[in-house]
Design an enzyme around this catalytic site. Structure first.
Site, short mmCIF file in Angstrom:
data_model
loop_
_atom_site.label_atom_id
_atom_site.label_comp_id
_atom_site.label_asym_id
_atom_site.label_seq_id
_atom_site.Cartn_x
_atom_site.Cartn_y
_atom_site.Cartn_z
N ARG A 126 4.74 13.48 -5.58
CA ARG A 126 5.57 12.97 -6.68
C ARG A 126 7.04 13.32 -6.47
O ARG A 126 7.92 12.53 -6.80
CB ARG A 126 5.07 13.50 -8.01
CG ARG A 126 3.73 12.90 -8.40
CD ARG A 126 3.32 13.35 -9.77
NE ARG A 126 2.05 12.76 -10.15
CZ ARG A 126 1.52 12.89 -11.35
NH1 ARG A 126 2.14 13.58 -12.28
NH2 ARG A 126 0.36 12.32 -11.65
N ASP A 133 7.81 12.35 -26.82
CA ASP A 133 7.34 12.74 -25.49
C ASP A 133 8.47 13.47 -24.78
O ASP A 133 9.64 13.32 -25.15
CB ASP A 133 6.93 11.50 -24.68
CG ASP A 133 5.91 11.85 -23.59
OD1 ASP A 133 4.71 11.60 -23.81
OD2 ASP A 133 6.30 12.41 -22.55
C1 SAM Z 1 -1.92 11.89 -20.61
S1 SAM Z 1 -0.56 11.51 -21.68
C2 SAM Z 1 -1.40 11.30 -23.22
C3 SAM Z 1 -0.89 10.10 -24.00
C4 SAM Z 1 -1.63 9.82 -25.31
N1 SAM Z 1 -1.49 10.93 -26.22
C5 SAM Z 1 -3.08 9.52 -25.05
O1 SAM Z 1 -3.94 10.38 -25.29
O2 SAM Z 1 -3.40 8.40 -24.62
C6 SAM Z 1 0.21 13.11 -21.88
C7 SAM Z 1 1.67 13.02 -22.31
O3 SAM Z 1 2.11 14.33 -22.69
C8 SAM Z 1 3.47 14.44 -22.32
N2 SAM Z 1 3.86 15.86 -22.23
C9 SAM Z 1 3.50 16.78 -21.31
N3 SAM Z 1 4.11 17.96 -21.54
C10 SAM Z 1 4.86 17.79 -22.67
C11 SAM Z 1 5.73 18.64 -23.42
N4 SAM Z 1 5.97 19.91 -23.07
N5 SAM Z 1 6.35 18.13 -24.51
C12 SAM Z 1 6.13 16.84 -24.88
N6 SAM Z 1 5.33 15.99 -24.21
C13 SAM Z 1 4.70 16.45 -23.11
C14 SAM Z 1 3.53 13.72 -20.98
O4 SAM Z 1 4.84 13.31 -20.65
C15 SAM Z 1 2.57 12.55 -21.19
O5 SAM Z 1 3.24 11.37 -21.53
#
Ligand code: SAM
Length: 304
Positions: A57, A170
């Site tokens: 990445r 996010d």
């Molecule tokens: C796998 S996605 C889940 C999306 C949605 N909630 C779902 O379940 O379909 C996880 C998301 O968490 C976000 N994320 C990870 N660490 C984070 C943080 N410290 N603060 C806010 N968002 C975060 C990532 O950028 C990503 O878009």
């Protein structure tokens, strides 16, 4: 960047890692320093088995910036701390954003058949305000908040007198922009029920031909904001309390200490009786006692 482009970009990177053909090699010291930084900045833990993924990445960042190797990239990152543009790009590159409309459908069913009827009857009895506040923490490209917004707008009993607001946040600025744009491919909308699709989406024309656009009325229900869940305090009004928090498939990337703290903070931002929804592979067991388990990874903050 279009959703399709973001996907193919990540797929391309992940694909190259699978084949083991990343252009640049992460030395042990660089891997240690980058994974420590990612953990400190985002809470995301990168175990040794995520090394190839991180290499793949971030290789693209090294290439895009025209740098010779990861040593130069680490130097640049050091110079850009704590919030330079490359810090943001690095965070955007390391997040995993998989999502889909109506993912874990039973959560949306529960809101429709339990949460909304209960809230509307409580308000009808004059025992609660006609106000609904939802937070999608870790909303990725927006499918989750748009799914819930469709369910809420479909629930007739929450009529015009209701004040409904969804906050969707996010840490990844790329996915947030895509969420705000609300433009999806035919593949993305395959899990949207046909009547919802008809009512809440427009078929794209011109450069958006073959794509589906979320209608303005649905988009206007949601405020998309950049919030790092690790930030303390969160950039929320002291008076912001929620009836529903969705934080699904986010904490799987966090260690138990980070999860413990986060769930405690969600509990303090939920109204009494409010609901927390987490992902199917996540649990509060052994992590938080601030909620009552309802089943199906749904939790409720006690009323008293
Ligand atoms: C796998 S996605 C889940 C999306 C949605 N909630 C779902 O379940 O379909 C996880 C998301 O968490 C976000 N994320 C990870 N660490 C984070 C943080 N410290 N603060 C806010 N968002 C975060 C990532 O950028 C990503 O878009």
């Amino acid at each position: 960047m279009a959703l399709a482009d973001l996907r193919s970009r990540k797929a391309e990177l992940l694909g190259s890692s699978t084949l083991g053909v990343t252009e640049y090699r992460l030395a042990d010291r660089e891997f240690e320093s980058l994974r420590t930084l990612v953990y400190d900045l985002t809470g995301i833990t990168l175990a040794e088995n995520k090394r190839t993924m991180l290499e793949a990445r971030l290789s693209r960042r090294v290439r895009t910036l025209g740098l010779p190797d990861f040593a130069a990239y680490c130097k640049l990152i050091d110079a850009q701390m704590p919030d330079g543009a490359e810090i943001r790009n690095m965070i955007n590159a390391v997040t995993t954003n998989k999502t889909e409309f109506f993912r874990e459908r039973h959560h949306f069913e529960f809101v429709k058949t339990n949460v909304l009827p209960k809230m509307s009857s409580t308000a009808a009895l004059g025992l609660g305000a006609r106000k609904l506040r939802v937070w999608h923490a870790g909303c990725s490209t927006g499918q989750e908040p748009y799914s819930l917004a469709m369910v809420i707008s479909d629930f007739q009993a929450l009529g015009p007198g209701w004040d409904v607001k969804l906050l969707a946040s996010d840490i990844d600025t790329n996915v947030l922009q895509l969420a705000r744009d609300g433009v999806y491919r035919a593949d993305d909308i395959s899990s949207v029920p046909p009547d919802f699709l008809r009512r809440h989406f427009l078929r794209g024309k011109g450069e958006n031909d073959g794509k589906y656009l979320v209608k303005p009325a649905l988009r206007e229900m949601i405020a998309f904001r950049h919030i790092n869940l690790l930030d303390d305090p969160w950039p929320l009004k002291p008076t912001s309390y929620f009836d529903i928090v969705f934080c699904r498939n986010v904490v799987i990337y966090f260690d138990k200490t980070t999860q413990r703290r986060l769930f405690q903070r969600f509990a303090s931002r939920l109204n009494p009786g409010g609901y927390l929804f987490i992902g199917h592979s996540e649990t509060l067991h052994g992590i938080s006692e601030a909620f009552i388990p309802i089943g199906g990874t749904i939790y409720q903050k006690p009323v008293k």
